[in-house]
Design an enzyme around this catalytic site. Structure first.
Site, PDB file in Angstrom:
ATOM      1  N   LYS A 118     -12.043  -1.858   1.783  1.00  0.00           N
ATOM      2  CA  LYS A 118     -11.372  -1.024   0.769  1.00  0.00           C
ATOM      3  C   LYS A 118     -12.268  -0.918  -0.462  1.00  0.00           C
ATOM      4  O   LYS A 118     -13.296  -0.259  -0.389  1.00  0.00           O
ATOM      5  CB  LYS A 118      -9.982  -1.556   0.548  1.00  0.00           C
ATOM      6  CG  LYS A 118      -9.202  -1.328   1.863  1.00  0.00           C
ATOM      7  CD  LYS A 118      -7.752  -1.560   1.855  1.00  0.00           C
ATOM      8  CE  LYS A 118      -7.203  -1.043   3.178  1.00  0.00           C
ATOM      9  NZ  LYS A 118      -6.429  -2.022   3.925  1.00  0.00           N
ATOM     10  N   SER A 142       0.792  -1.226   0.000  1.00  0.00           N
ATOM     11  CA  SER A 142       0.000   0.000   0.000  1.00  0.00           C
ATOM     12  C   SER A 142       0.825   1.277   0.000  1.00  0.00           C
ATOM     13  O   SER A 142       0.318   2.328  -0.352  1.00  0.00           O
ATOM     14  CB  SER A 142      -0.954   0.005   1.193  1.00  0.00           C
ATOM     15  OG  SER A 142      -0.225  -0.031   2.398  1.00  0.00           O
ATOM     16  N   HIS A 190      -5.526  -4.566  -1.000  1.00  0.00           N
ATOM     17  CA  HIS A 190      -5.502  -3.477  -1.985  1.00  0.00           C
ATOM     18  C   HIS A 190      -5.593  -3.972  -3.432  1.00  0.00           C
ATOM     19  O   HIS A 190      -5.497  -3.165  -4.355  1.00  0.00           O
ATOM     20  CB  HIS A 190      -4.236  -2.625  -1.813  1.00  0.00           C
ATOM     21  CG  HIS A 190      -4.336  -1.645  -0.678  1.00  0.00           C
ATOM     22  ND1 HIS A 190      -4.949  -0.418  -0.797  1.00  0.00           N
ATOM     23  CD2 HIS A 190      -3.923  -1.727   0.607  1.00  0.00           C
ATOM     24  CE1 HIS A 190      -4.895   0.232   0.350  1.00  0.00           C
ATOM     25  NE2 HIS A 190      -4.279  -0.548   1.232  1.00  0.00           N
TER      26      HIS A 190
HETATM   27  C1  LIG Z   1      -6.211  -2.405   5.272  1.00  0.00           C
HETATM   28  C2  LIG Z   1      -5.436  -3.651   5.315  1.00  0.00           C
HETATM   29  C3  LIG Z   1      -5.741  -4.646   6.253  1.00  0.00           C
HETATM   30  C4  LIG Z   1      -6.782  -4.454   7.315  1.00  0.00           C
HETATM   31  O1  LIG Z   1      -8.057  -4.594   6.790  1.00  0.00           O
HETATM   32  P1  LIG Z   1      -9.324  -4.051   7.616  1.00  0.00           P
HETATM   33  O2  LIG Z   1     -10.440  -4.825   7.048  1.00  0.00           O
HETATM   34  O3  LIG Z   1      -9.432  -2.594   7.364  1.00  0.00           O
HETATM   35  O4  LIG Z   1      -9.071  -4.376   9.054  1.00  0.00           O
HETATM   36  C5  LIG Z   1      -5.014  -5.815   6.212  1.00  0.00           C
HETATM   37  N1  LIG Z   1      -4.032  -5.994   5.315  1.00  0.00           N
HETATM   38  C6  LIG Z   1      -3.704  -5.059   4.411  1.00  0.00           C
HETATM   39  C7  LIG Z   1      -2.608  -5.312   3.438  1.00  0.00           C
HETATM   40  C8  LIG Z   1      -4.390  -3.850   4.387  1.00  0.00           C
HETATM   41  O5  LIG Z   1      -4.052  -2.911   3.501  1.00  0.00           O
END
Ligand SMILES: *Cc1c(COP(=O)(O)O)cnc(C)c1O
Length: 397
Positions: free
Chosen positions: A245, A185, A213
């Protein structure tokens, strides 16, 4: 008397002094292309809501309808009395979408990684992890009693070295788990999952990809990284993702074999011991899956905007790094400059936050932009003009 809580103010004060504290912005309305941010109408350019689904009418309607038919809360954890038909239907439809035997939904992506990883590996096992993996993976690995090895970021040759060394370990490891983010990210680059999967197969290791992502972004119709590389479920045994996301809601999930799902829900402490999603959340997630299947234009538009924005920014002379996805870092150097650029963009009507040390190297501070399919072409042009103006004023260009 000594105040046992003095560290709270002191440590917070240290963060403020180093400008490392989070100054929270407030959205006064939905996360949409033009959001009310701290009372100012601003172009949203850094949300994870890639496809604009968080404010999509089908998701909102589904959530409202579920509240009418199922109430505001689920009443329990899923293994006891909080497993509703809408939770089951979501998992059935998600598995179909992912072309997997089965899927399982957790309360969040964080709860998925921190709940499942320590069950997949334990004493006598090895976890092999990309050095830039997400914090929820790192916490999940910490909760396990497995040994850890880290390979260089997205470097299959270094992973191979670690796996070869592991073969000579005595006593032999019981199990080996390779784990990686799908899309990273901070830089927007994609893990070489094809090579990682081949190495996993060759060394008899499980492969776990966190595609938070990549979903809604990569692969056929936004099906994610496993689809992007045309890999099979025998090569990538755990495909993990999140509804927070591109899906626009909240919740974590895994897809894979029926054996994986049966194991995961019987063992993951976060799943067993934490309340299930309110029905409105499950219904909105289900609607998001259906929108992705029914309306392919969102993913298409996301990529059209992304290509146009990247080309315009690099033509202007910005350093936009090595991203291969709708995450476009605009790398400016030292942290104060990144903060000034973000501040100036906000004044010009574009909301994009700086990412600075210690999240990235000291001289690689950046504005991290995330493209959004709900923007119009004019919106994208507006953002490009704002970057050009601010970049010239601050002598970045
Ligand atoms: C945002 C993210 C998470 C966490 O996900 P949530 O559902 O918001 O708790 C886990 N791993 C990665 C790579 C992320 O970017």
């Amino acid at each position: 008397m000594r105040d046992p809580t003095s560290f709270l103010r002191n440590e917070y004060g240290d963060l403020v002094a180093a400008e490392l504290d989070w100054k929270l912005r407030v959205l006064g309305g939905p996360s949409s292309p033009w959001s009310m941010i701290d009372g100012k109408k601003t172009l949203m350019f850094c949300s994870n809501n890639y496809l604009g689904l968080s404010n999509h009418p089908a998701l909102k309607e589904a959530a409202l309808e579920a509240i009418r038919t199922h109430g505001a809360g689920s009443g329990s954890v899923r293994p006891i009395a909080g497993n509703m038909d809408v939770h089951m239907e979501l998992e059935r439809r998600l598995a179909q979408f992912k072309k997997a035997e089965a899927s399982l939904v957790y309360q969040s992506g964080f709860a998925t990684n921190s709940g499942l990883i320590p069950q997949l590996v334990g004493e006598g096992d090895l976890v092999v992890s990309d050095e830039l993996n997400h914090g929820s993976i790192i916490d999940g690995v910490r909760l396990s009693r497995a040994e850890r090895a880290v390979y260089k970021h997205a470097d299959a040759a270094d992973l191979e070295r670690v796996l070869e060394e592991a073969e000579h370990h005595s006593p032999a490891y019981r199990r080996i788990l390779i784990i990686t983010d799908g899309v990273f990210s901070m830089d927007g680059d994609i893990a070489p999952l094809d090579k990682i999967a081949a190495l996993g197969t060759r060394h008899g290791a499980m492969v776990y990809v966190d595609d938070a992502h990549g979903e809604g972004v990569l692969g056929e119709g936004g099906r994610g990284i496993v689809s992007h590389f045309h890999l099979s479920r025998d090569e990538v045994q755990v495909e993990m993702g999140t509804f927070s996301k591109a899906f626009g809601v909240v919740g974590g999930h895994i897809s894979g074999s029926r054996d994986l799902v049966n194991f995961a829900y019987n063992k993951s402490r976060t799943w067993l011991l934490s309340g299930s999603h309110p029905p409105a959340v499950a219904a909105a997630c289900l609607a998001a899956v259906e929108v992705l299947e029914r309306e392919p234009e969102h993913v298409r538009r996301l990529w059209e905007h992304t290509r146009r924005f990247k080309k315009a920014m690099s033509d202007l002379g910005f350093d936009i790094g090595r991203s291969e996805t709708p995450i476009t870092p605009v790398i400016v150097g030292e942290s104060p400059l990144a903060r000034r650029l973000s501040q100036r963009l906000f004044e010009l009507g574009v909301f994009a936050l700086p990412i600075v040390f210690p999240m990235v190297a000291k001289d690689r501070a950046r504005i991290r932009t995330i493209m959004n399919a709900a923007l119009t072409e004019d919106d994208v042009s507006f953002a490009i003009s704002a970057f050009e103006k601010a970049g010239k004023e601050l002598r970045i260009l």
